[in-house]
Design an enzyme around this catalytic site. Structure first.
Site, short mmCIF file in Angstrom:
data_model
loop_
_atom_site.label_atom_id
_atom_site.label_comp_id
_atom_site.label_asym_id
_atom_site.label_seq_id
_atom_site.Cartn_x
_atom_site.Cartn_y
_atom_site.Cartn_z
N HIS A 221 0.82 -1.23 0.00
CA HIS A 221 0.00 0.00 0.00
C HIS A 221 0.85 1.28 0.00
O HIS A 221 0.97 1.97 1.00
CB HIS A 221 -1.11 0.01 1.06
CG HIS A 221 -0.76 -0.39 2.48
ND1 HIS A 221 0.32 0.12 3.16
CD2 HIS A 221 -1.41 -1.21 3.34
CE1 HIS A 221 0.32 -0.39 4.39
NE2 HIS A 221 -0.71 -1.19 4.51
N ALA A 225 1.57 4.18 5.61
CA ALA A 225 2.46 3.52 6.58
C ALA A 225 3.86 3.32 6.02
O ALA A 225 4.46 2.27 6.16
CB ALA A 225 1.87 2.19 7.07
N ASP A 253 -9.48 3.07 -2.89
CA ASP A 253 -10.85 3.21 -2.36
C ASP A 253 -11.33 4.65 -2.38
O ASP A 253 -12.49 4.93 -2.08
CB ASP A 253 -10.94 2.64 -0.93
CG ASP A 253 -10.12 3.43 0.08
OD1 ASP A 253 -9.23 4.20 -0.33
OD2 ASP A 253 -10.36 3.26 1.30
N ASP A 279 -7.09 -3.52 0.36
CA ASP A 279 -6.85 -3.46 1.80
C ASP A 279 -8.18 -3.56 2.55
O ASP A 279 -8.35 -2.95 3.62
CB ASP A 279 -6.06 -2.21 2.22
CG ASP A 279 -5.38 -2.37 3.58
OD1 ASP A 279 -5.40 -3.49 4.14
OD2 ASP A 279 -4.85 -1.38 4.10
N ALA A 313 -8.55 2.11 9.34
CA ALA A 313 -8.41 0.68 9.68
C ALA A 313 -8.86 -0.17 8.49
O ALA A 313 -9.93 -0.77 8.51
CB ALA A 313 -9.23 0.36 10.92
ZN LIG Z 1 -3.56 -4.39 5.20
#
Ligand SMILES: [Zn+2]
Length: 412
Positions: A221, A225, A253, A279, A313
Site C-alpha cells: 500500500h 504507513a 478506495d 486493503d 483501519a
Molecule cells: Zn492491510
C-alpha cells in the site's frame, strides 16, 4: 443463471481482450479455461444449457486482490477465510491473497494453520492464491492501525516457523527491511518463492536502494504507513517511485489516497508496475456501525473504517470500487484500469489469469454500464450472479450494531 453453474459459452458480450474491445463477441470455455474469443455469435454451435447470454454486458478479466483482510464480517486470518472466499465474487474478485495482520506470534501461528485448512479444501468462490503476511515484521515507527507491541524484526527462523504453520502458503510478506537482519532475508525469501514487499517501513532511500539490490520487488500500500517523500530524503515513497524493479500496491478506495496522488503514481510507475489492492477490512461492505476486528474497535461510517482516534483501519470498499475510481476519478479507460487490477497481480503470482485470451483461466466478470459486477465466473463456473445473492451475507454474533445503521439501498 444460478451460482455454481458451469457454462461453456458466453454470447452477446462486449469483451475486453489484450488486443482491444470486441463489441458483440462470444467466449468459449472448456474445463475452466478459455478456448476461443469469437468476434461473432454463431447460434448453430451454441448449446443453450451451458450458454450465458451476457445481454450486452462487458466481459473483463476477474479482479485479483493482493491485499484483502476480509469482508462482510468474515476475517481472512483464520477460519473466516471460507466466508471470504464465498463472498469476494460479489465484487468481481476471482483471485486474492488472504492477508493477515499483526497478532501475538503464537496466535499468528495458530491462525495460519486454520487458514491452511481452508485453502486445502476451499468452498466455491474466489481462488485463494495464497497468504499475504502483513506483520509482525514491521516498523513501530510506521504502525498504521497495527499493534506495534507485537512487532519484531524479520528473521529467517521466525519467518520459517510461520511459513511452516501455513503449509508453505505464504506468497507475499510485507516487512520493514531496515530493521535487524531483515535485509539478509530477502534473497532467501525469493529463493523460496515468496515475494518480498516493503511495508510499514521507515527506511531511508539508501536503505531501500540496498534492499532493491538484494531483490526487493514489491511495495505494500504505497504512501500508507511508509516514510514519505522529502526532496532531500526521498524516503520509501521516493524509492518506490524511483525504482522500476518495484511493483507498487495502490489502495484505490478513494479514501486512503487522493486521486491526484493515484494519478502521479500511475504515470510515474506506468500501469504495468502498479497492483491495485483493496486493503479491505473484515468489515468491508458492512452497514455503518461499531464492530470488532480482532482486538481493535472499528467504526464504520460513510464508506470508511476507522479506529476511535481516526486512524484508517483498512478499506470498506472492495476492488471493483477501485476499478471504478481509476476510471472515474483518475481518468483511465476501463482497458487501462484492468492492467493494475488483474494482469499485474496475475503475472506477479505466476497465475494463468488476468487476460481474456485463449489458454487463460475462465475467470471473467460481466460489468454493467456503471462498471458494477453483474456476473462473476471463476474457472468457468458462475460464482456470483446479481439477484441470487445478498450483498451482506452474514453478521458475526460479536458484532455491535449502531442504532444509526442504514439499509443497503441507502448505502448504494
Ligand atoms: Zn492491510
Amino acid at each position: 443463471m444460478m451460482s455454481a453453474e458451469r457454462i461453456n459459452t458466453i454470447v452477446n458480450a462486449g469483451i475486453v481482450t489484450p488486443e482491444g474491445l470486441i463489441e458483440h463477441g462470444a467466449v468459449t470455455i472448456v474445463d475452466g479455461r478459455i478456448t476461443s474469443i469469437l468476434p461473432e455469435y454463431h447460434p448453430d454451435t451454441i448449446d443453450d444449457q451451458l450458454t450465458l447470454d451476457a445481454q450486452g454486458l462487458t466481459a473483463v478479466p476477474g479482479f485479483i486482490d493482493l491485499h484483502a483482510h476480509g469482508l462482510h464480517g468474515h476475517n481472512a486470518m483464520g477460519t473466516g477465510l471460507a466466508g471470504v472466499i464465498r463472498a469476494l465474487p460479489t465484487y468481481g474478485v476471482t483471485s486474492f491473497t488472504a492477508t493477515t495482520l499483526t497478532l501475538p506470534y503464537d496466535e499468528t501461528l495458530r491462525r495460519l494453520t486454520e487458514m491452511a485448512v481452508v485453502i486445502e479444501n476451499p468452498p466455491e468462490g474466489a481462488n485463494c492464491a495464497g497468504i499475504h503476511l502483513e506483520g509482525p515484521f514491521l516498523s513501530p515507527a510506521r504502525p498504521g492501525m497495527a499493534s506495534a507491541a507485537w512487532f519484531e524484526s524479520l528473521s529467517w527462523q521466525r519467518f520459517s516457523a510461520l511459513q511452516n504453520a501455513s503449509g508453505g502458503r505464504i506468497r507475499l510478506v510485507s516487512f520493514a527491511p531496515e530493521l535487524g537482519g531483515a535485509m539478509e532475508c530477502i534473497p532467501q525469501l525469493i529463493a523460496s518463492g515468496v515475494i518480498p514487499s516493503i511495508g510499514h517501513s521507515d527506511a531511508t532511500f539508501d536503505q531501500v536502494a540496498a534492499a532493491v539490490k538484494l531483490g526487493l520487488s514489491h511495495a505494500t500500500h504505497t504512501f500508507n504507513a511508509m516514510r514519505p517523500l522529502h526532496h532531500r530524503e526521498p524516503g520509501v515513497v521516493g524509492a518506490v517511485l524511483y525504482f522500476d524493479e518495484i511493483t507498487a500496491q495502490l489502495i484505490a478506495d478513494g479514501i486512503h489516497i487522493h486521486p491526484a496522488v493515484m494519478a502521479v503514481l500511475l504515470r510515474t510507475k506506468g500501469l504495468r508496475h502498479v497492483a491495485l489492492v483493496s486493503d479491505a477490512a473484515p468489515l468491508a461492505g458492512m452497514p455503518d456501525g461499531i464492530y470488532k476486528w480482532d482486538d481493535s474497535q472499528v467504526f464504520v461510517q460513510g464508506g470508511a473504517c476507522r479506529l476511535a482516534d481516526g486512524t484508517i483501519a483498512g478499506s470498506h470498499a472492495l476492488l471493483d470500487t477501485g476499478v471504478r475510481n481509476l476510471v472515474r476519478s483518475v481518468g483511465l479507460s476501463l482497458e487501462e484500469a484492468l492492467i493494475p487490477a488483474s494482469r499485474v497481480p496475475a503475472d506477479l503470482l505466476g497465475l494463468r489469469k488476468g487476460r481474456l485470451s485463449p489458454g487463460y483461466d475462465a475467470d471473467i466478470v460481466l460489468l454493467d454500464a456503471d462498471l458494477h459486477p453483474a456476473v462473476t465466473i471463476v474457472g468457468g463456473k458462475v460464482a456470483f450472479s446479481r439477484g441470487d445473492t445478498e450483498r451482506v451475507e452474514s453478521v458475526p454474533t460479536s458484532t455491535v450494531r449502531s442504532p444509526t445503521r442504514r439499509t443497503q439501498e441507502e448505502r448504494g
